[in-house]
Design an enzyme around this catalytic site. Structure first.
Site, short mmCIF file in Angstrom:
data_model
loop_
_atom_site.label_atom_id
_atom_site.label_comp_id
_atom_site.label_asym_id
_atom_site.label_seq_id
_atom_site.Cartn_x
_atom_site.Cartn_y
_atom_site.Cartn_z
N HIS A 96 49.61 47.40 62.31
CA HIS A 96 49.42 47.82 60.92
C HIS A 96 48.45 49.01 60.86
CE1 HIS A 96 48.71 47.19 56.53
NE2 HIS A 96 47.51 47.62 56.86
N GLU A 97 47.31 48.85 61.52
CA GLU A 97 46.29 49.91 61.49
C GLU A 97 46.77 51.17 62.22
OE1 GLU A 97 43.81 49.80 59.53
OE2 GLU A 97 44.09 47.70 59.01
#
Length: 190
Positions: free
Chosen positions: A24-25
């Site tokens: 996600h990051e």
């Protein structure tokens, strides 16, 4: 064996959760760098840093509390309307915003004026913010495709998988055939 499988399940779940957070990051990080925003930190977890390494201008690392992650982009909070940091107000929310602004401006280096998040066009800021959830959608699609195409789903069928060698009465509790048991009727040809 059950205890081992339970522990293995917890470990696999934790590893999958950490991977999904990092993935996600990575979406935020890659699009921010693509648009020229300086990203000083990419971290998985919160709290004290357990491990980190600097690559270029970004510090990559793992923190102690593995329930999330973040990237830190410079210029996330624009200055006040007059172009300067505003004086502290009495509102607790306003105070938090001003503290975040001042912390963000403390890490500015010469040449970063053109690399601030808030100086990007609105569509670029939306892309950077949406990239994280989009990576989660990609991960979900890959997992579903892997499960459905690699393992399949159980479906009912009309195909007979096996035929028993004899007919055993329902009242009898046994699995093997005796010579006195009738054999199943052969199917008529045609």
């Amino acid at each position: 064996m059950t205890t081992l499988m339970f522990i293995l399940g917890i470990v696999v779940f934790a590893a999958g959760l950490l991977f999904s957070i990092a993935w996600h990051e990575l979406g935020h990080l890659s699009t921010a760098k693509m648009f020229g925003i300086r990203v000083p930190q990419y971290m998985v977890g919160f709290g004290p840093t357990l491990w980190s390494r600097n690559r270029g201008e970004t510090e990559y690392g793992v923190k102690a509390i593995l329930f999330g992650g973040y990237i830190r982009m410079i210029g996330m909070f624009p200055p006040g309307p007059d172009g300067r940091l505003e004086a502290r107000s009495t509102s607790p929310w306003r105070g938090m915003i001003e503290d975040a602004r001042s912390a963000a401006f403390e890490e500015l280096r010469p040449g970063d004026e053109k690399r601030l998040f808030y100086t990007r066009k609105p569509w670029k800021r939306v892309v950077v913010m949406f990239a994280g959830p989009f990576m989660n959608l990609i991960l979900a699609a890959v997992l579903f495709l892997t499960v459905l195409m690699g393992f399949g789903i159980q479906q009912q069928t009309t195909t007979v998988s096996s035929v028993s060698q004899c007919v055993i009465s329902q009242t009898e509790n046994r699995d093997d055939c005796k010579k006195s048991d009738p054999s199943p009727r052969p199917r008529p040809p045609g």
